[in-house]
Design an enzyme around this catalytic site. Structure first.
Site, PDB file in Angstrom:
ATOM      1  N   GLY A 148      82.514  78.670 -35.752  1.00 35.30           N
ATOM      2  CA  GLY A 148      82.628  77.442 -36.508  1.00 35.30           C
ATOM      3  C   GLY A 148      81.050  76.906 -36.737  1.00 35.30           C
ATOM      4  O   GLY A 148      80.573  76.559 -35.778  1.00 35.30           O
ATOM      5  N   CYS A 167      86.774  77.807 -34.718  1.00 36.83           N
ATOM      6  CA  CYS A 167      86.328  76.968 -33.703  1.00 36.83           C
ATOM      7  C   CYS A 167      85.987  77.784 -32.273  1.00 36.83           C
ATOM      8  O   CYS A 167      86.648  78.850 -32.060  1.00 36.83           O
ATOM      9  CB  CYS A 167      87.117  75.922 -33.125  1.00 36.83           C
ATOM     10  SG  CYS A 167      87.564  74.602 -34.282  1.00 36.83           S
ATOM     11  N   ASP A 181      85.075  94.710 -43.998  1.00 39.55           N
ATOM     12  CA  ASP A 181      86.073  94.487 -42.791  1.00 39.55           C
ATOM     13  C   ASP A 181      87.411  94.118 -43.601  1.00 39.55           C
ATOM     14  O   ASP A 181      88.482  94.339 -42.956  1.00 39.55           O
ATOM     15  CB  ASP A 181      85.607  92.985 -42.116  1.00 39.55           C
ATOM     16  CG  ASP A 181      85.446  91.989 -42.909  1.00 39.55           C
ATOM     17  OD1 ASP A 181      86.158  91.360 -43.370  1.00 39.55           O
ATOM     18  OD2 ASP A 181      83.845  91.606 -43.087  1.00 39.55           O
ATOM     19  N   ASN A 198      90.667  75.236 -29.816  1.00 37.36           N
ATOM     20  CA  ASN A 198      90.683  76.530 -30.894  1.00 37.36           C
ATOM     21  C   ASN A 198      92.038  76.814 -31.117  1.00 37.36           C
ATOM     22  O   ASN A 198      92.651  77.385 -30.265  1.00 37.36           O
ATOM     23  CB  ASN A 198      89.633  77.805 -30.269  1.00 37.36           C
ATOM     24  CG  ASN A 198      89.729  78.873 -31.042  1.00 37.36           C
ATOM     25  OD1 ASN A 198      89.671  79.940 -30.575  1.00 37.36           O
ATOM     26  ND2 ASN A 198      89.818  78.802 -32.556  1.00 37.36           N
ATOM     27  N   GLY A 199      92.167  76.909 -32.240  1.00 34.47           N
ATOM     28  CA  GLY A 199      93.640  77.240 -32.776  1.00 34.47           C
ATOM     29  C   GLY A 199      94.230  76.242 -33.856  1.00 34.47           C
ATOM     30  O   GLY A 199      93.584  75.597 -34.402  1.00 34.47           O
ATOM     31  N   TYR A 238      87.383  91.098 -37.547  1.00 36.21           N
ATOM     32  CA  TYR A 238      86.496  90.303 -38.276  1.00 36.21           C
ATOM     33  C   TYR A 238      85.771  88.965 -37.190  1.00 36.21           C
ATOM     34  O   TYR A 238      84.886  88.898 -37.374  1.00 36.21           O
ATOM     35  CB  TYR A 238      87.058  89.639 -39.536  1.00 36.21           C
ATOM     36  CG  TYR A 238      86.117  88.775 -40.172  1.00 36.21           C
ATOM     37  CD1 TYR A 238      85.113  89.266 -41.123  1.00 36.21           C
ATOM     38  CD2 TYR A 238      86.275  87.284 -39.980  1.00 36.21           C
ATOM     39  CE1 TYR A 238      84.293  88.429 -41.669  1.00 36.21           C
ATOM     40  CE2 TYR A 238      85.417  86.434 -40.728  1.00 36.21           C
ATOM     41  CZ  TYR A 238      84.608  87.150 -41.666  1.00 36.21           C
ATOM     42  OH  TYR A 238      83.435  86.116 -42.203  1.00 36.21           O
TER      43      TYR A 238
END
Ligand code: SF4
Length: 496
Positions: free
Chosen positions: A64, A37, A378, A139-140, A274
């Site tokens: 996202g 997100c 990555d 976000n989380g 990343y």
């Protein structure tokens, strides 16, 4: 891809892997960790805040791609428009023009909890406090969602929606007071933007796991975003991060800040590997700079006699340049990425699945043919993509493939908002590096050391979450199979 022990093309030690249907969904093509997100907020009287928020989300699209939404307010009411799809699929110029106001927040979502559905798209709107509703973007990932749901008497699902419910549940409490009461009791990773009719609020969990940064607009006004790249695109000058455990409010009187919990920073180390865009600046250092230095570190830790260095685009590119610079080997574009991967809603079919990595990457035969390659990527999650990659490069004529990975082996799942895999699916969880090398078919394989990676960031080991690598979870997490109900949560405290 399925590891089928009866398939002669599958090496014997592949049988040690769990059988995983890693079917390629064009909408979720990357095998690697998926972002979780992006959030954006803006207070800017006299500006077209809906369009500025659109551009902010556009810069955060990598975080996202399942749904996008914007909420605006002109001081009297909040309007929300959200839908499934990419930012430029959800919004039109006419739609943005119909969202007037001086306050806005935006969100682009990848679902880590809750279904990928319109109902779970954000911003989440709730009728609420004195004279205003609220809209929230998160976000989380909370790890006490089940307890919150139980307290509210609703099914457990989207942690962000539950957070909005909690913040809006008392109509006699101001938004600021509600955040100060609720935020200390949330457990997990949360970088949140929230708005009422007049203000933007931004708050971040005490560990500061996900990024959140505030910027100032040149004509006055403020913006807040997951990454500085979203501030750059609207012309805002980054001022500072929202500190871990801090609430920041943006309104006509400027920026105000209050602390709701002491800071115990554990920023996500994977943001550097990343997740974040290369131009994001964290702790005064660009992600690009750190990635380049990780490539140099890889060259020091694992030099190899080879002809050229190539990157797995896009996230391996900066580190590959660093490896080439440190080693003295030439850097070349040996792999071309289809830029439109992930931008289709075509349902996956068996024939698409068989294309596998070829949907995303193509080797340049003139560059890789007959050469010994250093290939910089990555990370390795399940190993299937790396295996297909090595096979593809060898079938394009590569003489040797030496994989160099910009992160240590991923041994543990992430509970803080990154959709990696379950522990059983992580190839690094129970195979040695030599076994992984044999499985993916590389001539050599080296993962950067944890200390070597951390040293290339501007933060110290104990300021970082690196749990997916070393299992040191900074926030207690539930047993993987016993789920969230095992976390003790003081429901009475929430009602206090
Ligand atoms: S477990 Fe890994 S991906 Fe998750 S927050 Fe920690 S470092 Fe980041």
């Amino acid at each position: 891809m399925t590891t089928d022990p009866s398939d002669p093309a599958v090496p014997p030690d592949a049988r040690r892997l769990p059988v995983v249907d890693d079917g390629v969904d064009p909408r979720r093509l990357a095998e690697g960790p998926r972002e979780e997100c992006g959030v954006f907020g803006i207070f800017a009287p006299g500006e077209d805040v809906a369009t500025l928020t659109y551009y902010g989300l556009y810069a955060l699209q990598h975080r996202g791609q399942e749904s996008a939404g914007i909420a605006t307010s002109d001081g009297s009411r909040i309007m929300v428009h959200k839908d499934m799809g990419l930012v430029n699929q959800v919004f039109t110029p006419a739609g943005l023009a119909a969202m007037p106001g001086h306050v806005a927040i935006g969100h682009c979502r990848y679902s880590t909890t809750g279904a990928s559905s319109w109902a779970n798209a954000q911003p989440a709107y709730r009728e609420s406090t004195v004279g205003s509703g609220i809209a929230l973007g998160h976000n989380g990932n909370l790890v006490n969602t089940a307890e919150i749901a139980r307290m509210l008497g609703v099914p457990s699902g989207n942690d962000s929606g539950l957070m909005a419910d909690l913040l809006a549940r008392d109509p006699d409490v101001s938004v600021e007071a509600a955040i100060m009461e609720v935020a200390p009791k949330l457990v997990g990773a949360f970088s949140v933007v929230l708005m009422d009719n007049e203000r933007v609020y931004a708050f971040r969990d005490p560990h500061g796991i996900r990024p959140l940064v505030v910027g100032r607009l040149p004509k006055g006004g403020w913006a807040v975003a997951s990454e500085t790249s979203a501030l750059d695109i609207v012309g805002a000058i980054p001022v500072r991060e929202v500190a871990p455990g801090e609430l920041v409010m943006l309104d006509e009187d400027g920026m105000h800040a209050r602390r709701f919990a002491p800071a115990t920073p554990h920023f996500c180390l994977f943001e550097w590997v990343y997740l974040a865009r290369p131009d994001h600046v964290q702790a005064e250092r660009s992600v690009l700079f750190s990635r380049r230095e990780v490539g140099r570190q890889l060259a020091r830790e694992a030099p190899v006699d080879a002809d050229i260095v190539i990157a797995v685009p896009d996230s391996g590119r900066d580190a590959a340049a660093g490896y080439a610079s440190e080693s003295g080997l030439p850097f070349a574009d040996g792999l071309v990425k289809n830029r439109y991967v992930g931008r289709t809603f075509i349902e996956p079919t068996d024939s698409l699945r068989q294309l596998g990595i070829r949907l995303k990457l193509s080797p340049v035969r003139e560059i890789v043919g007959g050469r010994r390659l250093v290939v910089v990527d990555d990370s390795i999650v399940r190993g299937n993509t790396s295996r297909q990659l090595v096979a593809m490069l060898k079938s394009a004529g590569a003489e040797e493939v030496h994989l160099r990975i910009c992160a240590p082996p991923i041994k543990n799942p992430c509970y803080y908002g990154i959709d990696m895999a379950t522990r059983a699916q992580l190839i690094g969880a129970d195979m040695t590096v030599d076994e992984i090398r044999d499985y993916v078919g590389a001539d050599s394989l080296h993962y950067v050391s944890l200390q070597g990676l951390v040293d290339q960031t501007p933060m110290a080991m104990d300021e970082l979450c690196r749990a997916c690598f070393d299992g040191q979870y900074p926030i207690p997490v539930p047993d993987e199979h016993e789920h969230l109900a095992q976390i003790k949560f003081d429901l009475d405290a929430l009602d206090a």
